[in-house]
Design a protein around this motif. Structure first.
Motif, PDB file in Angstrom:
ATOM      1  N   ALA A   1      42.194  20.375  -8.028  1.00 40.51           N
ATOM      2  CA  ALA A   1      42.892  19.199  -8.208  1.00 40.51           C
ATOM      3  C   ALA A   1      44.123  19.578  -8.999  1.00 40.51           C
ATOM      4  CB  ALA A   1      42.091  18.030  -8.794  1.00 40.51           C
ATOM      5  N   ASN A   2      45.162  18.629  -8.998  1.00 40.77           N
ATOM      6  CA  ASN A   2      46.292  18.554  -9.724  1.00 40.77           C
ATOM      7  C   ASN A   2      46.105  18.157 -11.104  1.00 40.77           C
ATOM      8  OD1 ASN A   2      47.864  19.391  -7.702  1.00 40.77           O
ATOM      9  ND2 ASN A   2      48.471  17.321  -7.146  1.00 40.77           N
ATOM     10  N   VAL A   3      45.011  17.633 -11.649  1.00 42.28           N
ATOM     11  CA  VAL A   3      44.847  17.188 -13.067  1.00 42.28           C
ATOM     12  C   VAL A   3      44.598  18.495 -13.742  1.00 42.28           C
ATOM     13  CG1 VAL A   3      43.553  14.985 -12.401  1.00 42.28           C
ATOM     14  CG2 VAL A   3      42.243  17.105 -12.305  1.00 42.28           C
ATOM     15  N   TRP A   4      44.346  19.782 -13.180  1.00 42.18           N
ATOM     16  CA  TRP A   4      44.386  20.952 -13.954  1.00 42.18           C
ATOM     17  C   TRP A   4      45.664  21.814 -14.081  1.00 42.18           C
ATOM     18  CZ3 TRP A   4      40.039  20.798 -16.446  1.00 42.18           C
ATOM     19  CH2 TRP A   4      38.966  19.941 -16.269  1.00 42.18           C
ATOM     20  N   THR A   5      46.522  21.042 -13.546  1.00 39.01           N
ATOM     21  CA  THR A   5      47.840  21.888 -13.730  1.00 39.01           C
ATOM     22  C   THR A   5      47.995  22.166 -15.214  1.00 39.01           C
ATOM     23  OG1 THR A   5      48.689  20.884 -11.698  1.00 39.01           O
ATOM     24  CG2 THR A   5      50.357  21.748 -13.284  1.00 39.01           C
ATOM     25  N   GLY A   6      48.427  23.426 -15.613  1.00 40.16           N
ATOM     26  CA  GLY A   6      49.062  23.684 -16.625  1.00 40.16           C
ATOM     27  C   GLY A   6      47.526  24.230 -17.474  1.00 40.16           C
ATOM     28  N   THR A   7      46.471  24.354 -16.957  1.00 39.32           N
ATOM     29  CA  THR A   7      45.377  24.776 -17.747  1.00 39.32           C
ATOM     30  C   THR A   7      44.869  25.879 -17.241  1.00 39.32           C
ATOM     31  OG1 THR A   7      43.842  23.788 -16.421  1.00 39.32           O
ATOM     32  CG2 THR A   7      44.757  22.211 -17.871  1.00 39.32           C
ATOM     33  N   TYR A   8      43.844  26.538 -17.814  1.00 39.76           N
ATOM     34  CA  TYR A   8      43.217  27.996 -17.323  1.00 39.76           C
ATOM     35  C   TYR A   8      42.534  27.578 -15.933  1.00 39.76           C
ATOM     36  CZ  TYR A   8      44.104  30.549 -21.549  1.00 39.76           C
ATOM     37  OH  TYR A   8      44.652  31.164 -22.732  1.00 39.76           O
ATOM     38  N   LEU A   9      42.184  26.332 -15.501  1.00 43.56           N
ATOM     39  CA  LEU A   9      41.661  25.969 -14.211  1.00 43.56           C
ATOM     40  C   LEU A   9      42.808  25.754 -13.387  1.00 43.56           C
ATOM     41  CD1 LEU A   9      38.607  23.833 -15.488  1.00 43.56           C
ATOM     42  CD2 LEU A   9      38.784  26.163 -15.139  1.00 43.56           C
ATOM     43  N   ASP A  10      43.898  25.689 -13.570  1.00 48.25           N
ATOM     44  CA  ASP A  10      45.105  25.635 -12.514  1.00 48.25           C
ATOM     45  C   ASP A  10      44.962  26.706 -11.216  1.00 48.25           C
ATOM     46  OD1 ASP A  10      47.127  24.630 -11.154  1.00 48.25           O
ATOM     47  OD2 ASP A  10      48.629  25.181 -12.524  1.00 48.25           O
ATOM     48  N   GLY A  11      45.041  26.248 -10.146  1.00 50.20           N
ATOM     49  CA  GLY A  11      44.799  27.048  -9.090  1.00 50.20           C
ATOM     50  C   GLY A  11      43.496  27.496  -8.751  1.00 50.20           C
ATOM     51  N   VAL A  12      42.313  26.924  -9.275  1.00 50.02           N
ATOM     52  CA  VAL A  12      41.086  27.224  -8.670  1.00 50.02           C
ATOM     53  C   VAL A  12      40.759  26.866  -7.508  1.00 50.02           C
ATOM     54  CG1 VAL A  12      38.499  26.423  -8.973  1.00 50.02           C
ATOM     55  CG2 VAL A  12      39.980  27.016 -11.225  1.00 50.02           C
ATOM     56  N   GLN A  13      40.297  27.705  -6.722  1.00 44.06           N
ATOM     57  CA  GLN A  13      39.681  27.766  -5.290  1.00 44.06           C
ATOM     58  C   GLN A  13      38.208  27.288  -4.874  1.00 44.06           C
ATOM     59  OE1 GLN A  13      40.890  31.524  -3.421  1.00 44.06           O
ATOM     60  NE2 GLN A  13      43.259  31.207  -3.901  1.00 44.06           N
ATOM     61  N   ARG A  14      38.155  26.391  -3.826  1.00 41.98           N
ATOM     62  CA  ARG A  14      36.967  25.985  -3.981  1.00 41.98           C
ATOM     63  C   ARG A  14      36.472  26.029  -2.245  1.00 41.98           C
ATOM     64  NH1 ARG A  14      34.672  20.209  -5.686  1.00 41.98           N
ATOM     65  NH2 ARG A  14      32.473  20.082  -4.745  1.00 41.98           N
ATOM     66  N   PHE A  15      35.499  26.298  -1.836  1.00 39.71           N
ATOM     67  CA  PHE A  15      34.942  26.396  -0.547  1.00 39.71           C
ATOM     68  C   PHE A  15      33.497  26.152  -0.571  1.00 39.71           C
ATOM     69  CE2 PHE A  15      35.293  30.743  -1.980  1.00 39.71           C
ATOM     70  CZ  PHE A  15      34.306  31.461  -1.464  1.00 39.71           C
ATOM     71  N   THR A  16      32.891  26.004   0.680  1.00 42.80           N
ATOM     72  CA  THR A  16      31.314  25.851   0.899  1.00 42.80           C
ATOM     73  C   THR A  16      30.884  26.918   1.873  1.00 42.80           C
ATOM     74  OG1 THR A  16      31.752  23.339   0.481  1.00 42.80           O
ATOM     75  CG2 THR A  16      29.608  24.414   1.606  1.00 42.80           C
ATOM     76  N   LEU A  17      29.628  27.520   1.368  1.00 46.45           N
ATOM     77  CA  LEU A  17      29.002  28.303   2.309  1.00 46.45           C
ATOM     78  C   LEU A  17      27.624  27.831   2.457  1.00 46.45           C
ATOM     79  CD1 LEU A  17      29.372  32.052   0.524  1.00 46.45           C
ATOM     80  CD2 LEU A  17      30.540  31.438   2.753  1.00 46.45           C
TER      81      LEU A  17
END
Length: 336
Positions: free
Chosen positions: A39-55
């Motif tokens: 989510a864009n709320v993490w822009t600029g933090t260490y979590l910016d660009g985290v990817q998520r998927f389901t298995l």
């Protein structure tokens, strides 16, 4: 109330065997889309660009959310990176991803890929699923009885009513560790290796409490991981099988360098006592891990830490940070 009631609360498809019947089948989701950024709320933090998927796990029929944090130079450097898989990802992935960046900034460890994993769906679903996924088969009845107050507190905190709790049969929500380990080995790790540049020589698994118990299980089973971070766990899940487990561990042909980091809070003895544990339970847990080093001298290194001013849950950030430093640093330093 067993699986059916948990299903009504959003825990359907847990794969738990309470009444001897298979859990209700879940609708099979469509093939997962390519990983998307966080989510864009993490822009600029260490979590910016985290990817998520389901298995979807073939071993137990459960859907798992997967979060992936890549190092900042991942696209530029084109090399393989160490891997850390953090259990209870819904609450501890962000801690682990941030801690990995911070410890790296001190030049104490290499950059790494950090992955979180948790049962998909409402929090109460993961609360139930983790007890099944993270505990070994044949849990002693005495340990199940000892866990009842903990379960009641945990489920009610997630919205379960008094009537629902009274109707719940908790005896069947244990014993799924073999299936969960099969999911990690046969699906999650191959997926991560296929999508990302993983250094397969340095792969870590981290968990706390019953999650820590699962990490000890993966260690004893000779899993593909060779870095194990274990927080505030009890070995009582294994009952009287510990000598046999250590004997089997000693006979495995595995010659890898294995590092084990164990941590617990200094306030935990009082909390353990309330669950029928105390110092004796803590000693049993530490002795089990030390026995793995004795079983494979020179190959397994075990480091213990007591986290000051911390209870069972509050010690998690320090466990994750310390585990990253000890397990992924150039050497496992001696305790002071």
């Amino acid at each position: 109330m067993t699986i059916a009631m948990l299903a009504a609360l959003g825990v359907a498809g847990t794969g738990m065997a309470g009444s001897g019947r298979a859990a209700p089948a879940q609708p099979r989701p469509a093939a997962p889309a390519p990983a998307t950024t966080g989510a864009n709320v993490w822009t600029g933090t260490y979590l910016d660009g985290v990817q998520r998927f389901t298995l979807h796990a073939n071993s137990n029929g459960v859907d798992y959310d997967i979060w992936v944090s890549l190092p900042p130079g991942y696209d530029r450097e084109k090399r393989a990176y160490p891997l850390l898989v953090q259990l209870d990802g819904q609450s501890q992935f962000a801690l682990a991803a941030t801690a990995a960046r911070l410890v790296h900034s001190d030049s104490l460890v290499d950059d790494m890929i950090v992955v979180g994993v948790a049962a998909a769906g409402p929090a109460i679903r993961h609360q139930a699923q983790r007890l099944y996924d993270y505990t070994p088969d044949n849990v002693p009845a005495s340990v199940k009885a000892r866990m009842v107050p903990y379960l009641e507190k945990g489920f009610k905190a997630q919205g379960m009513s008094d009537a629902e709790w009274t109707a719940l049969d908790t005896s069947g929500i244990y014993g799924g560790a073999p299936k969960f380990l099969a999911f990690l080995e046969k699906q999650l790790l191959p997926t991560l290796k296929g999508r990302y540049r993983v250094d397969t020589a340095t792969m870590g698994l981290s968990g706390h409490s019953v999650g820590g118990a699962f990490v000890s299980y993966a260690l004893l089973m000779g899993s593909s991981f060779n870095r194990y971070s274990i927080g505030s766990y009890t070995s009582d899940w294994y009952g009287d099988r510990i000598p046999a487990l250590i004997d089997a561990f000693a006979k495995m042909p595995d010659r890898r360098d294995i590092r084990v980091y164990e941590a617990h809070g200094d306030y935990e003895l009082t909390q353990l006592a309330s669950l029928g544990g105390g110092q004796a339970a803590l000693d049993r847990a530490l002795n089990l891990l030390d026995a793995t080093a004795t079983a494979r001298p020179g190959l397994v290194t075990v480091t213990h830490r007591v986290i000051a001013d911390a209870g069972h849950s509050g010690m998690v950030p320090a466990q994750i940070t310390g585990g990253i430093r000890i397990l992924f640093g150039p050497a496992a330093p001696k305790a002071p």
